[in-house]
Structure formats: C-alpha cells, structure tokens
Design a protein around this motif. Structure first.
Motif, mmCIF file in Angstrom:
data_model
loop_
_atom_site.group_PDB
_atom_site.id
_atom_site.type_symbol
_atom_site.label_atom_id
_atom_site.label_comp_id
_atom_site.label_asym_id
_atom_site.label_seq_id
_atom_site.Cartn_x
_atom_site.Cartn_y
_atom_site.Cartn_z
ATOM 1 N N HIS A 1 -19.980 13.636 42.352
ATOM 2 C CA HIS A 1 -20.237 12.346 42.547
ATOM 3 C C HIS A 1 -20.624 11.893 40.696
ATOM 4 C CE1 HIS A 1 -23.700 14.867 41.708
ATOM 5 N NE2 HIS A 1 -24.431 13.219 41.520
ATOM 6 N N VAL A 2 -20.303 10.812 41.271
ATOM 7 C CA VAL A 2 -20.892 9.199 39.848
ATOM 8 C C VAL A 2 -21.664 8.349 40.485
ATOM 9 C CG1 VAL A 2 -19.490 7.794 38.330
ATOM 10 C CG2 VAL A 2 -18.088 9.829 39.327
ATOM 11 N N LEU A 3 -22.987 8.701 39.411
ATOM 12 C CA LEU A 3 -24.304 7.286 40.015
ATOM 13 C C LEU A 3 -23.498 6.835 38.561
ATOM 14 C CD1 LEU A 3 -27.280 9.569 38.953
ATOM 15 C CD2 LEU A 3 -26.443 9.045 41.871
ATOM 16 N N PHE A 4 -23.631 4.820 38.935
ATOM 17 C CA PHE A 4 -22.776 4.006 37.942
ATOM 18 C C PHE A 4 -24.226 2.829 37.627
ATOM 19 C CE2 PHE A 4 -19.475 4.458 41.142
ATOM 20 C CZ PHE A 4 -18.376 4.058 40.016
ATOM 21 N N PHE A 5 -24.780 3.255 37.131
ATOM 22 C CA PHE A 5 -25.892 2.788 36.185
ATOM 23 C C PHE A 5 -26.103 0.725 36.239
ATOM 24 C CE2 PHE A 5 -26.669 6.906 35.934
ATOM 25 C CZ PHE A 5 -28.121 6.773 35.907
ATOM 26 N N MET A 6 -26.013 -0.172 36.431
ATOM 27 C CA MET A 6 -25.449 -1.175 36.292
ATOM 28 C C MET A 6 -26.463 -2.119 35.660
ATOM 29 S SD MET A 6 -22.919 -0.706 38.923
ATOM 30 C CE MET A 6 -21.993 -2.543 39.402
ATOM 31 N N THR A 7 -27.570 -1.509 35.525
ATOM 32 C CA THR A 7 -27.879 -2.779 34.781
ATOM 33 C C THR A 7 -28.828 -1.756 33.434
ATOM 34 O OG1 THR A 7 -30.447 -2.032 35.211
ATOM 35 C CG2 THR A 7 -29.215 -3.717 36.374
ATOM 36 N N ASP A 8 -29.083 -2.361 32.458
ATOM 37 C CA ASP A 8 -29.580 -1.521 30.778
ATOM 38 C C ASP A 8 -30.758 -1.207 31.851
ATOM 39 O OD1 ASP A 8 -27.470 -2.064 29.980
ATOM 40 O OD2 ASP A 8 -28.242 -4.286 29.332
ATOM 41 N N ALA A 9 -31.599 -1.924 32.544
ATOM 42 C CA ALA A 9 -33.405 -1.421 32.798
ATOM 43 C C ALA A 9 -32.730 0.103 33.242
ATOM 44 C CB ALA A 9 -33.932 -2.380 33.385
ATOM 45 N N ALA A 10 -31.952 0.138 33.925
ATOM 46 C CA ALA A 10 -32.192 1.587 34.795
ATOM 47 C C ALA A 10 -31.608 2.537 34.175
ATOM 48 C CB ALA A 10 -30.691 0.809 36.046
ATOM 49 N N LEU A 11 -30.560 2.030 33.231
ATOM 50 C CA LEU A 11 -30.454 3.396 32.058
ATOM 51 C C LEU A 11 -30.754 3.457 31.812
ATOM 52 C CD1 LEU A 11 -26.951 4.678 30.900
ATOM 53 C CD2 LEU A 11 -27.070 2.918 29.941
ATOM 54 N N ALA A 12 -31.770 2.714 31.178
ATOM 55 C CA ALA A 12 -32.555 2.879 30.300
ATOM 56 C C ALA A 12 -34.061 3.836 30.633
ATOM 57 C CB ALA A 12 -34.109 1.815 29.166
ATOM 58 N N ARG A 13 -34.112 4.095 31.752
ATOM 59 C CA ARG A 13 -35.188 4.198 32.746
ATOM 60 C C ARG A 13 -34.202 5.594 33.019
ATOM 61 N NH1 ARG A 13 -36.263 0.484 35.510
ATOM 62 N NH2 ARG A 13 -34.678 0.575 37.283
ATOM 63 N N ALA B 1 -16.612 1.107 37.051
ATOM 64 C CA ALA B 1 -17.450 0.969 36.173
ATOM 65 C C ALA B 1 -17.380 0.285 35.223
ATOM 66 C CB ALA B 1 -16.208 2.612 36.044
ATOM 67 N N GLN B 2 -16.502 -0.921 34.955
ATOM 68 C CA GLN B 2 -16.110 -1.557 33.741
ATOM 69 C C GLN B 2 -17.660 -2.737 33.893
ATOM 70 O OE1 GLN B 2 -12.555 -3.559 34.426
ATOM 71 N NE2 GLN B 2 -11.146 -2.542 33.768
ATOM 72 N N LYS B 3 -17.738 -2.618 35.406
ATOM 73 C CA LYS B 3 -19.216 -3.346 35.386
ATOM 74 C C LYS B 3 -20.675 -3.387 34.823
ATOM 75 C CE LYS B 3 -17.843 -6.963 38.153
ATOM 76 N NZ LYS B 3 -17.605 -7.082 40.187
ATOM 77 N N ALA B 4 -20.285 -1.567 34.678
ATOM 78 C CA ALA B 4 -21.216 -0.610 34.849
ATOM 79 C C ALA B 4 -22.221 -0.477 33.438
ATOM 80 C CB ALA B 4 -21.482 0.714 34.770
ATOM 81 N N ALA B 5 -23.146 -0.644 33.245
ATOM 82 C CA ALA B 5 -24.334 0.318 31.404
ATOM 83 C C ALA B 5 -23.880 1.576 31.612
ATOM 84 C CB ALA B 5 -25.612 -0.147 32.277
ATOM 85 N N GLY B 6 -23.546 2.223 31.844
ATOM 86 C CA GLY B 6 -23.010 3.971 32.424
ATOM 87 C C GLY B 6 -23.212 4.279 33.121
ATOM 88 N N MET B 7 -22.047 5.616 32.832
ATOM 89 C CA MET B 7 -22.273 6.221 34.009
ATOM 90 C C MET B 7 -22.761 8.145 33.695
ATOM 91 S SD MET B 7 -18.702 4.539 35.654
ATOM 92 C CE MET B 7 -17.549 6.292 35.146
ATOM 93 N N LEU B 8 -22.724 7.945 35.180
ATOM 94 C CA LEU B 8 -23.309 9.301 34.836
ATOM 95 C C LEU B 8 -22.112 10.484 35.824
ATOM 96 C CD1 LEU B 8 -24.874 12.249 33.863
ATOM 97 C CD2 LEU B 8 -26.296 12.022 36.670
ATOM 98 N N ILE B 9 -21.705 11.581 35.417
ATOM 99 C CA ILE B 9 -20.146 12.303 36.441
ATOM 100 C C ILE B 9 -20.438 13.623 36.694
ATOM 101 C CG2 ILE B 9 -17.773 12.428 36.204
ATOM 102 C CD1 ILE B 9 -18.799 9.632 33.600
#
Length: 190
Positions: free
Chosen positions: A117-129, A61-69
């Motif tokens: 479930h939780v999705l961890f978006f680990m990059t800014d690009a993945a979160l932006a997509r 969670a600390q490394k993720a750009a964002g999380m969908l919970i």
C-alpha cells in the motif's frame, strides 16, 4: 476457578494470541530485518509495479506532498489478527524516513494475505501532521483510489481533494479485502 481468574485468563489468552499473530506476520513478510538499502529497493519495485498496473497513480504521485510506501504487509487472523510491514516516506522522490505499519483486530476472521500500500499525502498540512505524530493511525476518513478488487483507478473529485489517499494493491492470500483503518504508523530506524 473463580470468576476473576477466568476473566484474567481470557484476557491473557487474547493478548497472547494477538502478540503471536503480529509476530508471525512480522517474521513472514520478508521485510522484517532489512536495512535501509533493502527497504528502498523494495519501495522502488513497489512503485514500479503500481505505476505500470495503475498508470493514473503517477499523476497522484506528482501532485502529492509526500508518499509513504509499504511494499509488503502480511496480515493473518484466526478470530484475533494482526498485520505488519515496513516502508519508506518519500518527499520529492527522496527517502526521508522509514516507518513500520502495525494493525491488530478481533472478530470473525480466518486466513492470511499479503499486499502493498501507498499513502499519498496530498497537502503539506497532512504530511506535516503525519511526520509530527509519535504514531499516526489511519482512520475511516482515509480515501481509497485502488483496491485490488478491481483493476482500475477509481478517483473522483471527492477523492482528489482528500488530504490523504490510499492505494492498496497486489493482494495475495486467503482473506477477503484489505483496509488500512486502525493501522498505526511509527518512524523506525532500519
């Protein structure tokens, strides 16, 4: 009955079956008509449960750009199946949007289950997509770190370099396993 009418009837039956199961799942998951305050409260409880059960997810969670919970997904099926849940996208610990998760499937299956479930978006690009899409669909390239089949965090160097990582936990019900492949996420207004 002619051959064309028979095909139409089967298609209509299949479509009605999927719609019924998806509506049943949506009505039975306890999140159906909740407003943003209730969804956020459920998201907080889900994160607390995940962090206490799987402490290694705090680091993700600390490394993720964002999380969908998604606090509660209800999945049911009898040959045709469906799943539904609602949750929140958080960036830097703050809710920025609300999303629904919907999944339909067909095949040899019977039963029902609920899970978070939780999705961890680990990059800014993945979160932006994810945020730019009108309906993002989880694919086979999704990496999993937690499945409730075992009680440990299973992350390796390949998992930690994936753009999107999923944690599925808290399973209860009579179906075996849970996967997010084919789940479609759509921004909603609660």
């Amino acid at each position: 009955m002619s051959r064309d009418n028979s095909k139409l009837s089967r298609r209509s039956f299949a479509t009605a079956g999927i719609a019924t199961l998806a509506m049943t799942a949506a009505c039975g998951n306890g999140v159906g008509n909740s407003n943003d305050v209730k969804i956020d409260a459920r998201v907080d409880a889900t994160l607390n449960q995940m962090y206490s059960t799987y402490p290694g997810t705090r680091d993700l969670a600390q490394k993720a750009a964002g999380m969908l919970i998604i606090p509660l997904v209800t999945e049911a099926g009898f040959i045709f199946g469906g799943a539904y849940g609602r949750g929140a996208l958080r960036i830097n610990g703050v809710t920025v949007d609300f999303y629904s998760s919907v999944k339909g499937n067909a095949g040899l299956q019977i039963g029902a289950q609920q899970y978070a479930h939780v999705l961890f978006f680990m990059t800014d690009a993945a979160l932006a997509r994810f945020r730019r899409s009108s309906g993002w669909t989880a694919g086979a390239d999704l990496e999993y770190v937690v499945r409730d089949e075992g009680n440990s965090l299973t992350a390796d160097t390949n998992t930690l370099t994936a753009p999107v990582i999923a944690a599925i936990f808290g399973q209860a019900g009579l179906r075996v396993g849970a996967t997010l492949e084919g789940s479609k996420y759509t921004r909603i207004i609660p």
